[in-house]
Design a protein around this motif. Structure first.
Motif, PDB file in Angstrom:
ATOM      1  N   ARG A  13       0.827  -1.208   0.000  1.00  0.00           N
ATOM      2  CA  ARG A  13       0.000   0.000   0.000  1.00  0.00           C
ATOM      3  C   ARG A  13       0.868   1.267   0.000  1.00  0.00           C
ATOM      4  N   ALA A  14       2.008   1.211   0.672  1.00  0.00           N
ATOM      5  CA  ALA A  14       2.922   2.361   0.630  1.00  0.00           C
ATOM      6  C   ALA A  14       3.433   2.585  -0.793  1.00  0.00           C
ATOM      7  N   ARG A  15       3.741   1.487  -1.478  1.00  0.00           N
ATOM      8  CA  ARG A  15       4.219   1.596  -2.860  1.00  0.00           C
ATOM      9  C   ARG A  15       3.113   2.121  -3.776  1.00  0.00           C
ATOM     10  N   TRP A  16       1.889   1.632  -3.569  1.00  0.00           N
ATOM     11  CA  TRP A  16       0.774   2.103  -4.404  1.00  0.00           C
ATOM     12  C   TRP A  16       0.547   3.598  -4.202  1.00  0.00           C
ATOM     13  N   ARG A  17       0.702   4.053  -2.958  1.00  0.00           N
ATOM     14  CA  ARG A  17       0.533   5.487  -2.707  1.00  0.00           C
ATOM     15  C   ARG A  17       1.599   6.293  -3.442  1.00  0.00           C
ATOM     16  N   ARG A  18       2.837   5.787  -3.474  1.00  0.00           N
ATOM     17  CA  ARG A  18       3.897   6.486  -4.210  1.00  0.00           C
ATOM     18  C   ARG A  18       3.561   6.536  -5.699  1.00  0.00           C
ATOM     19  N   TYR A  19       3.105   5.403  -6.226  1.00  0.00           N
ATOM     20  CA  TYR A  19       2.733   5.381  -7.644  1.00  0.00           C
ATOM     21  C   TYR A  19       1.605   6.372  -7.925  1.00  0.00           C
ATOM     22  N   LEU A  20       0.618   6.408  -7.032  1.00  0.00           N
ATOM     23  CA  LEU A  20      -0.518   7.313  -7.204  1.00  0.00           C
ATOM     24  C   LEU A  20      -0.053   8.765  -7.234  1.00  0.00           C
ATOM     25  N   ALA A  21       0.837   9.108  -6.298  1.00  0.00           N
ATOM     26  CA  ALA A  21       1.358  10.476  -6.259  1.00  0.00           C
ATOM     27  C   ALA A  21       2.127  10.808  -7.532  1.00  0.00           C
ATOM     28  N   LEU A  46      -2.540  16.326 -23.811  1.00  0.00           N
ATOM     29  CA  LEU A  46      -3.742  16.097 -22.996  1.00  0.00           C
ATOM     30  C   LEU A  46      -4.117  14.621 -22.988  1.00  0.00           C
ATOM     31  N   ALA A  47      -3.891  13.929 -24.115  1.00  0.00           N
ATOM     32  CA  ALA A  47      -4.159  12.487 -24.152  1.00  0.00           C
ATOM     33  C   ALA A  47      -3.207  11.734 -23.225  1.00  0.00           C
ATOM     34  N   LEU A  48      -1.949  12.172 -23.154  1.00  0.00           N
ATOM     35  CA  LEU A  48      -1.010  11.557 -22.214  1.00  0.00           C
ATOM     36  C   LEU A  48      -1.462  11.793 -20.772  1.00  0.00           C
ATOM     37  N   ALA A  49      -1.937  13.000 -20.492  1.00  0.00           N
ATOM     38  CA  ALA A  49      -2.430  13.293 -19.143  1.00  0.00           C
ATOM     39  C   ALA A  49      -3.614  12.399 -18.797  1.00  0.00           C
ATOM     40  N   ALA A  50      -4.492  12.164 -19.772  1.00  0.00           N
ATOM     41  CA  ALA A  50      -5.650  11.292 -19.535  1.00  0.00           C
ATOM     42  C   ALA A  50      -5.202   9.858 -19.269  1.00  0.00           C
ATOM     43  N   ALA A  51      -4.160   9.408 -19.969  1.00  0.00           N
ATOM     44  CA  ALA A  51      -3.649   8.056 -19.743  1.00  0.00           C
ATOM     45  C   ALA A  51      -3.069   7.923 -18.337  1.00  0.00           C
ATOM     46  N   GLU A  52      -2.353   8.957 -17.872  1.00  0.00           N
ATOM     47  CA  GLU A  52      -1.824   8.920 -16.512  1.00  0.00           C
ATOM     48  C   GLU A  52      -2.963   8.900 -15.497  1.00  0.00           C
ATOM     49  N   ALA A  53      -4.069   9.566 -15.837  1.00  0.00           N
ATOM     50  CA  ALA A  53      -5.229   9.549 -14.938  1.00  0.00           C
ATOM     51  C   ALA A  53      -5.821   8.144 -14.835  1.00  0.00           C
ATOM     52  N   ARG A  54      -5.777   7.375 -15.923  1.00  0.00           N
ATOM     53  CA  ARG A  54      -6.252   5.989 -15.864  1.00  0.00           C
ATOM     54  C   ARG A  54      -5.371   5.170 -14.924  1.00  0.00           C
ATOM     55  N   HIS A  55      -4.078   5.377 -14.993  1.00  0.00           N
ATOM     56  CA  HIS A  55      -3.164   4.662 -14.100  1.00  0.00           C
ATOM     57  C   HIS A  55      -3.406   5.075 -12.648  1.00  0.00           C
ATOM     58  N   GLU A  56      -3.651   6.359 -12.467  1.00  0.00           N
ATOM     59  CA  GLU A  56      -3.965   6.859 -11.126  1.00  0.00           C
ATOM     60  C   GLU A  56      -5.200   6.153 -10.567  1.00  0.00           C
ATOM     61  N   ALA A  57      -6.228   5.978 -11.408  1.00  0.00           N
ATOM     62  CA  ALA A  57      -7.453   5.319 -10.963  1.00  0.00           C
ATOM     63  C   ALA A  57      -7.188   3.863 -10.570  1.00  0.00           C
ATOM     64  N   HIS A  58      -6.250   3.207 -11.251  1.00  0.00           N
ATOM     65  CA  HIS A  58      -5.920   1.818 -10.929  1.00  0.00           C
ATOM     66  C   HIS A  58      -5.369   1.712  -9.511  1.00  0.00           C
ATOM     67  N   TRP A  59      -4.408   2.585  -9.179  1.00  0.00           N
ATOM     68  CA  TRP A  59      -3.810   2.522  -7.846  1.00  0.00           C
ATOM     69  C   TRP A  59      -4.796   2.963  -6.771  1.00  0.00           C
ATOM     70  N   LEU A  60      -5.645   3.910  -7.113  1.00  0.00           N
ATOM     71  CA  LEU A  60      -6.646   4.352  -6.144  1.00  0.00           C
ATOM     72  C   LEU A  60      -7.646   3.243  -5.856  1.00  0.00           C
ATOM     73  N   THR A  68      -5.647   8.766   2.197  1.00  0.00           N
ATOM     74  CA  THR A  68      -4.876   9.224   3.342  1.00  0.00           C
ATOM     75  C   THR A  68      -3.426   8.768   3.210  1.00  0.00           C
ATOM     76  N   GLY A  69      -2.532   9.615   3.617  1.00  0.00           N
ATOM     77  CA  GLY A  69      -1.116   9.249   3.607  1.00  0.00           C
ATOM     78  C   GLY A  69      -0.470   9.264   2.246  1.00  0.00           C
ATOM     79  N   ILE A  70      -1.098   9.900   1.262  1.00  0.00           N
ATOM     80  CA  ILE A  70      -0.483   9.974  -0.067  1.00  0.00           C
ATOM     81  C   ILE A  70       0.747  10.877   0.029  1.00  0.00           C
ATOM     82  N   PRO A  71       1.934  10.376  -0.329  1.00  0.00           N
ATOM     83  CA  PRO A  71       3.154  11.193  -0.202  1.00  0.00           C
ATOM     84  C   PRO A  71       3.280  12.188  -1.344  1.00  0.00           C
ATOM     85  N   ARG A  72       4.290  13.002  -1.247  1.00  0.00           N
ATOM     86  CA  ARG A  72       4.612  13.876  -2.371  1.00  0.00           C
ATOM     87  C   ARG A  72       5.231  13.023  -3.474  1.00  0.00           C
ATOM     88  N   ALA A  73       5.108  13.482  -4.707  1.00  0.00           N
ATOM     89  CA  ALA A  73       5.739  12.771  -5.823  1.00  0.00           C
ATOM     90  C   ALA A  73       7.250  12.810  -5.651  1.00  0.00           C
TER      91      ALA A  73
END
Length: 364
Positions: A13-21, A46-60, A68-73
Motif C-alpha cells: 500500500r505504501a508503494r501504491w501510494r507512491r505510484y498514485l502520487a 492532454l491524451a497523455l495526461a488522460a492516460a496517466e489519470a487511468r493509471h492513477e485510478a488503478h492505484w486508487l 490518506t497518507g499519499i506522499p509527495r511525488a
C-alpha cells in the motif's frame, strides 16, 4: 480477508501510494505543457495526461479509494512540474522522456501489462514531441554547443601550454585574447560556409519548378514521370502508380501546371539545417564566451600557478554544464555526458600543459 480489511500488505500500500502520487504529478506536467501549446501537440499532451489519470485510478482502486497518507511525488517529477510551469520547453520533454523510461510497472506484479505497455509507448510519444523541438534547434544549437566547447578546450589548452613555459602573465593574457579572436572568427566563418554549402547541396537536389509545366502534356500510358520518382528513391511499381495518379489528376483538372509538390518524393527538413548566418553568429559568440573563461584569471591579475588552477577549475565547471545540457536535450544521462565532456577537455589541456613544461625546461 474480511470486506473491511485493506487489500495488500503495508509495504504494498505504501508503494501504491507512491505510484498514485507520481501519476498525479506526471499528469499535471503534461497538462502544464499542453497549456503552453496548441493544435496537435496540445491534443497529444492532454491524451497523455488522460492516460496517466487511468493509471492513477488503478492505484486508487487498489487502495479502496483511501487517499490518506499519499506522499509527495518523487523529486524528479516535482522538478518537472516546476519546469513545465515556468518554461514548458524542450528540456522538460527531454526529462519527461527519461522519466517514462524509468517506469517500474514492467516488474511490479500489481501493475497491469497494459499499464507497463502504456509507459513504454508514452516514452516514444514524448520522444517524438521532443524530436520536433530538437529539429528546430539542431543547426543553431549544434553550432552553439560545439562553439562553446571548442572555445573552452582550445583556449584552456593554449593558455596552459603557454603559461607552463614560464613566460610573464601579460604574455599569456594576450596570447589567450589572440586565441579567442582567431578561434571565434575561424569558427564563425567555417560554420557559415558549412551550413551554406549544405543548403546549396539540398537546393541542387530539389526538383526544378519549371519542369512541372510539362506534366499536363505527358502520355498517361507511357509515363516518363515514373522515372523521376524512381530516380528519387521510389520502388518501380509504386513510382508507376504514383506517376499515373499525378498525370491523371493534372489532365482531369485541365491544368497545364501541376501542384508545386508533384515532382517531390522526399521533403528536406530545412529547420534541421539552420541558416548560415545564425549558425555563424552562434559559433562566434559561443566560442568567444567559452574561450574567455580561461583568460579571466589573467584579466583579474592572477599569475603563475594560481591563474592556471583557477582557469582549470572554471573551465571544468563550464564543461560539466555544457555536457549536462547536451545530455538533457538528447534524453541521455546528463551526468555521463558531463563527465565525458570534462575528461575530453581536461585531457587535451593536459597534453599541451606537459608540452609547455617540457619546452619551458628546455629553454630555461
Amino acid at each position: 480477508m474480511t470486506p473491511d480489511e485493506p487489500t495488500g500488505t503495508p509495504a504494498d500500500r505504501a508503494r501504491w501510494r507512491r505510484y498514485l502520487a507520481d501519476e498525479r504529478a506526471e499528469a499535471a506536467v503534461y497538462r502544464e505543457l499542453a497549456a503552453r501549446r496548441e493544435g496537435e501537440e496540445r491534443e497529444i499532451l492532454l491524451a497523455l495526461a488522460a492516460a496517466e489519470a487511468r493509471h492513477e485510478a488503478h492505484w486508487l482502486a487498489l487502495l479502496d479509494g483511501d487517499e490518506t497518507g499519499i506522499p509527495r511525488a518523487d523529486l524528479r517529477t516535482r522538478m518537472l512540474a516546476v519546469l513545465a510551469r515556468r518554461f514548458g520547453s524542450i528540456f522538460v520533454l527531454a526529462l519527461a522522456q527519461r522519466a517514462e523510461a524509468r517506469s517500474p510497472y514492467a516488474s511490479d506484479p500489481h501493475a497491469t501489462r497494459a499499464m507497463a505497455a502504456d509507459e513504454r509507448i508514452h516514452g516514444e510519444v514524448v520522444r517524438g514531441l521532443a524530436a520536433r523541438g530538437r529539429r528546430s534547434l539542431a543547426g543553431t544549437f549544434r553550432a552553439a554547443v560545439f562553439g562553446a566547447n571548442d572555445g573552452l578546450v582550445s583556449n584552456l589548452a593554449l593558455v596552459l601550454g603557454i603559461g607552463a613555459t614560464g613566460v610573464p602573465a601579460s604574455v599569456v593574457l594576450f596570447t589567450g585574447i589572440a586565441g579567442l579572436l582567431a578561434g571565434a572568427l575561424s569558427m564563425g566563418a567555417g560554420e557559415y560556409v558549412s551550413v551554406r554549402s549544405q543548403r546549396e547541396l539540398l537546393e541542387a537536389s530539389a526538383p526544378d519548378p519549371t519542369a512541372r509545366e510539362a506534366l499536363g502534356d505527358l502520355d498517361i500510358d507511357a509515363n516518363e514521370l515514373a522515372l523521376v520518382y524512381r530516380a528519387r528513391g521510389m520502388a518501380e511499381q509504386e513510382a508507376v502508380e504514383h506517376a499515373a495518379l499525378v498525370v491523371a489528376r493534372v489532365q482531369a483538372a485541365g491544368r497545364v501546371q501541376a501542384p508545386t509538390d508533384a515532382l517531390s518524393v522526399i521533403q528536406h527538413d530545412d529547420e534541421a539545417v539552420g541558416t548560415g548566418l545564425s549558425a555563424a553568429i552562434s559559433s562566434f559568440l559561443f566560442f568567444a564566451s567559452g574561450a574567455l573563461i580561461p583568460v579571466l584569471p589573467y584579466l583579474f591579475g592572477l599569475s603563475a600557478t594560481a591563474a592556471i588552477v583557477t582557469a582549470t577549475v572554471l573551465v571544468s565547471i563550464a564543461l560539466l554544464l555544457t555536457g549536462a545540457t547536451v545530455g538533457l536535450l538528447s534524453g541521455a544521462s546528463p551526468l555521463k555526458r558531463a563527465l565525458r565532456q570534462l575528461a575530453i577537455g581536461l585531457g587535451a589541456a593536459a597534453v599541451t600543459y606537459l608540452l609547455g613544461l617540457a619546452f619551458g625546461t628546455s629553454i630555461g
